[in-house]
Design a protein around this motif. Structure first.
Motif, PDB file in Angstrom:
ATOM      1  N   ILE A   1       0.842  -1.190   0.000  1.00 52.45           N
ATOM      2  CA  ILE A   1       0.000   0.000   0.000  1.00 52.45           C
ATOM      3  C   ILE A   1       0.880   1.243   0.000  1.00 52.45           C
ATOM      4  CG2 ILE A   1      -1.692   1.315   1.341  1.00 52.45           C
ATOM      5  CD1 ILE A   1      -2.741  -1.426   2.328  1.00 52.45           C
ATOM      6  N   VAL A   2       1.903   1.240   0.836  1.00 50.68           N
ATOM      7  CA  VAL A   2       2.821   2.379   0.906  1.00 50.68           C
ATOM      8  C   VAL A   2       3.572   2.535  -0.417  1.00 50.68           C
ATOM      9  CG1 VAL A   2       4.911   3.233   2.043  1.00 50.68           C
ATOM     10  CG2 VAL A   2       3.075   2.246   3.403  1.00 50.68           C
ATOM     11  N   MET A   3       3.968   1.423  -0.994  1.00 50.60           N
ATOM     12  CA  MET A   3       4.815   1.487  -2.196  1.00 50.60           C
ATOM     13  C   MET A   3       4.043   1.784  -3.474  1.00 50.60           C
ATOM     14  SD  MET A   3       7.577  -1.421  -1.302  1.00 50.60           S
ATOM     15  CE  MET A   3       8.551  -1.056  -2.726  1.00 50.60           C
ATOM     16  N   THR A   4       2.723   1.713  -3.444  1.00 49.73           N
ATOM     17  CA  THR A   4       1.977   2.098  -4.638  1.00 49.73           C
ATOM     18  C   THR A   4       2.103   3.591  -4.908  1.00 49.73           C
ATOM     19  OG1 THR A   4      -0.047   2.332  -3.338  1.00 49.73           O
ATOM     20  CG2 THR A   4       0.280   0.249  -4.503  1.00 49.73           C
ATOM     21  N   ALA A   5       2.436   4.353  -3.887  1.00 49.35           N
ATOM     22  CA  ALA A   5       2.609   5.795  -4.071  1.00 49.35           C
ATOM     23  C   ALA A   5       3.938   6.127  -4.745  1.00 49.35           C
ATOM     24  CB  ALA A   5       2.520   6.498  -2.724  1.00 49.35           C
ATOM     25  N   GLN A   6       4.917   5.216  -4.691  1.00 46.98           N
ATOM     26  CA  GLN A   6       6.237   5.517  -5.252  1.00 46.98           C
ATOM     27  C   GLN A   6       6.204   5.744  -6.762  1.00 46.98           C
ATOM     28  OE1 GLN A   6       8.793   6.119  -3.245  1.00 46.98           O
ATOM     29  NE2 GLN A   6       7.482   5.634  -1.516  1.00 46.98           N
ATOM     30  N   PRO A   7       5.632   4.836  -7.551  1.00 48.80           N
ATOM     31  CA  PRO A   7       5.595   5.101  -8.992  1.00 48.80           C
ATOM     32  C   PRO A   7       4.791   6.349  -9.341  1.00 48.80           C
ATOM     33  CG  PRO A   7       5.067   2.806  -8.558  1.00 48.80           C
ATOM     34  CD  PRO A   7       5.124   3.511  -7.241  1.00 48.80           C
ATOM     35  N   LEU A   8       3.752   6.619  -8.561  1.00 45.17           N
ATOM     36  CA  LEU A   8       2.970   7.825  -8.805  1.00 45.17           C
ATOM     37  C   LEU A   8       3.803   9.078  -8.543  1.00 45.17           C
ATOM     38  CD1 LEU A   8      -0.402   6.702  -7.209  1.00 45.17           C
ATOM     39  CD2 LEU A   8       0.196   6.774  -9.628  1.00 45.17           C
ATOM     40  N   ALA A   9       4.679   9.018  -7.541  1.00 44.29           N
ATOM     41  CA  ALA A   9       5.558  10.154  -7.260  1.00 44.29           C
ATOM     42  C   ALA A   9       6.541  10.379  -8.405  1.00 44.29           C
ATOM     43  CB  ALA A   9       6.316   9.918  -5.954  1.00 44.29           C
ATOM     44  N   VAL A  10       7.091   9.296  -8.938  1.00 41.40           N
ATOM     45  CA  VAL A  10       8.035   9.425 -10.057  1.00 41.40           C
ATOM     46  C   VAL A  10       7.333   9.985 -11.283  1.00 41.40           C
ATOM     47  CG1 VAL A  10       9.514   8.139 -11.636  1.00 41.40           C
ATOM     48  CG2 VAL A  10       9.578   7.634  -9.209  1.00 41.40           C
ATOM     49  N   VAL A  11       6.128   9.481 -11.557  1.00 38.79           N
ATOM     50  CA  VAL A  11       5.372   9.991 -12.705  1.00 38.79           C
ATOM     51  C   VAL A  11       5.065  11.473 -12.512  1.00 38.79           C
ATOM     52  CG1 VAL A  11       3.153   9.847 -13.900  1.00 38.79           C
ATOM     53  CG2 VAL A  11       4.420   7.766 -13.378  1.00 38.79           C
ATOM     54  N   GLY A  12       4.663  11.855 -11.316  1.00 37.40           N
ATOM     55  CA  GLY A  12       4.393  13.265 -11.034  1.00 37.40           C
ATOM     56  C   GLY A  12       5.635  14.135 -11.170  1.00 37.40           C
ATOM     57  N   GLY A  13       6.777  13.626 -10.701  1.00 35.82           N
ATOM     58  CA  GLY A  13       8.025  14.374 -10.828  1.00 35.82           C
ATOM     59  C   GLY A  13       8.444  14.537 -12.273  1.00 35.82           C
ATOM     60  N   LEU A  14       8.327  13.470 -13.057  1.00 35.35           N
ATOM     61  CA  LEU A  14       8.670  13.560 -14.483  1.00 35.35           C
ATOM     62  C   LEU A  14       7.708  14.474 -15.222  1.00 35.35           C
ATOM     63  CD1 LEU A  14       9.646   9.859 -15.249  1.00 35.35           C
ATOM     64  CD2 LEU A  14      11.163  11.816 -14.950  1.00 35.35           C
ATOM     65  N   PHE A  15       6.432  14.454 -14.824  1.00 39.49           N
ATOM     66  CA  PHE A  15       5.450  15.352 -15.430  1.00 39.49           C
ATOM     67  C   PHE A  15       5.802  16.805 -15.113  1.00 39.49           C
ATOM     68  CE2 PHE A  15       1.330  17.609 -15.285  1.00 39.49           C
ATOM     69  CZ  PHE A  15       0.982  17.462 -16.618  1.00 39.49           C
ATOM     70  N   ALA A  16       6.234  17.063 -13.875  1.00 37.80           N
ATOM     71  CA  ALA A  16       6.636  18.422 -13.497  1.00 37.80           C
ATOM     72  C   ALA A  16       7.868  18.858 -14.294  1.00 37.80           C
ATOM     73  CB  ALA A  16       6.918  18.492 -11.996  1.00 37.80           C
ATOM     74  N   LEU A  17       8.808  17.942 -14.517  1.00 41.64           N
ATOM     75  CA  LEU A  17       9.968  18.271 -15.342  1.00 41.64           C
ATOM     76  C   LEU A  17       9.545  18.607 -16.769  1.00 41.64           C
ATOM     77  CD1 LEU A  17      12.610  15.621 -14.222  1.00 41.64           C
ATOM     78  CD2 LEU A  17      12.659  18.068 -13.782  1.00 41.64           C
ATOM     79  N   TRP A  18       8.600  17.839 -17.287  1.00 44.15           N
ATOM     80  CA  TRP A  18       8.136  18.063 -18.654  1.00 44.15           C
ATOM     81  C   TRP A  18       7.393  19.398 -18.775  1.00 44.15           C
ATOM     82  CZ3 TRP A  18       2.982  17.660 -20.714  1.00 44.15           C
ATOM     83  CH2 TRP A  18       2.930  17.719 -22.100  1.00 44.15           C
TER      84      TRP A  18
ATOM     85  N   THR B   1      12.280  21.309 -18.074  1.00 45.85           N
ATOM     86  CA  THR B   1      13.573  20.959 -17.486  1.00 45.85           C
ATOM     87  C   THR B   1      13.978  19.567 -17.944  1.00 45.85           C
ATOM     88  OG1 THR B   1      12.899  22.217 -15.549  1.00 45.85           O
ATOM     89  CG2 THR B   1      14.829  20.835 -15.305  1.00 45.85           C
ATOM     90  N   THR B   2      15.274  19.361 -18.097  1.00 47.05           N
ATOM     91  CA  THR B   2      15.769  18.058 -18.544  1.00 47.05           C
ATOM     92  C   THR B   2      15.998  17.139 -17.354  1.00 47.05           C
ATOM     93  OG1 THR B   2      18.074  18.778 -18.444  1.00 47.05           O
ATOM     94  CG2 THR B   2      16.902  19.084 -20.535  1.00 47.05           C
ATOM     95  N   LEU B   3      16.089  15.857 -17.643  1.00 45.92           N
ATOM     96  CA  LEU B   3      16.406  14.863 -16.618  1.00 45.92           C
ATOM     97  C   LEU B   3      17.925  14.777 -16.529  1.00 45.92           C
ATOM     98  CD1 LEU B   3      15.264  12.759 -14.660  1.00 45.92           C
ATOM     99  CD2 LEU B   3      15.423  11.095 -16.492  1.00 45.92           C
ATOM    100  N   ASN B   4      18.481  15.419 -15.503  1.00 38.97           N
ATOM    101  CA  ASN B   4      19.928  15.409 -15.292  1.00 38.97           C
ATOM    102  C   ASN B   4      20.218  14.903 -13.883  1.00 38.97           C
ATOM    103  OD1 ASN B   4      19.309  17.600 -13.641  1.00 38.97           O
ATOM    104  ND2 ASN B   4      19.740  19.076 -15.246  1.00 38.97           N
ATOM    105  N   MET B   5      21.449  15.013 -13.458  1.00 32.68           N
ATOM    106  CA  MET B   5      21.822  14.478 -12.146  1.00 32.68           C
ATOM    107  C   MET B   5      21.061  15.161 -11.014  1.00 32.68           C
ATOM    108  SD  MET B   5      23.969  12.007 -11.893  1.00 32.68           S
ATOM    109  CE  MET B   5      22.983  11.216 -13.086  1.00 32.68           C
ATOM    110  N   ILE B   6      20.920  16.466 -11.095  1.00 25.66           N
ATOM    111  CA  ILE B   6      20.222  17.199 -10.034  1.00 25.66           C
ATOM    112  C   ILE B   6      18.753  16.778  -9.972  1.00 25.66           C
ATOM    113  CG2 ILE B   6      19.579  19.500  -9.209  1.00 25.66           C
ATOM    114  CD1 ILE B   6      22.586  18.886  -9.091  1.00 25.66           C
TER     115      ILE B   6
END
Length: 160
Positions: A85-102, A106-111
């Motif tokens: 249950i806790v870990m189902t939020a992890q992929p959603l966080a990554v998708v949200g972060g990548l969406f915010a980058l898009w 902003t590019t996907l870099n080390m920072i």
């Protein structure tokens, strides 16, 4: 002078790209795939090689972190289901972060990769607190509606 790389004849080409490094590497790889005849290959050197290696290391670190989080949560909650249950939020966080980058362009870099790791940590912490509060309310035999409504209300209350 004949240059060699990896015990093979080589020709070195240098560039300072004006586009992000990841996009430049992809562009060079696609051009090399089209232009190089059979039997020839392309190897990255310098910053582009380090970027490719580091990206691979970040992927491995994320996978190991997810496995470690599951193991720790399974022992903490004494359950195999609640960590999921806790870990189902992890992929959603990554998708949200990548969406915010898009959205921000902003590019996907080390920072930004480090930022995604921090975002996953914050989301995991929030999820753990919500599941733990729900477990506490469940142990007190609280009504079902209170168990569902109280954790959601606690998240929305500002700190003072």
């Amino acid at each position: 002078m004949i240059t060699r790389f990896g015990l093979q004849y080589s020709a070195n080409f240098y560039s300072n790209p004006t586009i992000p490094l990841g996009a430049a590497v992809e562009r060079v790889r696609s051009e090399a795939a089209e232009l190089l005849p059979p039997g020839y290959s392309m190897e990255l050197q310098g910053r582009s090689r380090e970027f490719a290696k580091t990206s691979g290391y970040v992927r491995v670190a994320l996978i190991l972190a997810l496995a470690l989080v599951y193991i720790v949560l399974a022992s903490q909650f004494n359950s195999f289901l609640q960590p999921l249950i806790v870990m189902t939020a992890q992929p959603l966080a990554v998708v949200g972060g990548l969406f915010a980058l898009w959205i921000t362009g902003t590019t996907l870099n080390m920072i930004s990769m480090i930022g995604l790791i921090l975002l996953m940590g914050l989301v995991a912490k929030n999820s753990i607190l919500l599941v733990d509060l729900t477990n506490q309310l469940r142990s007190r035999a609280a009504p079902w509606r209170m168990r569902c409504a109280k954790p959601a209300r606690c998240v929305c209350v500002p700190c003072s």
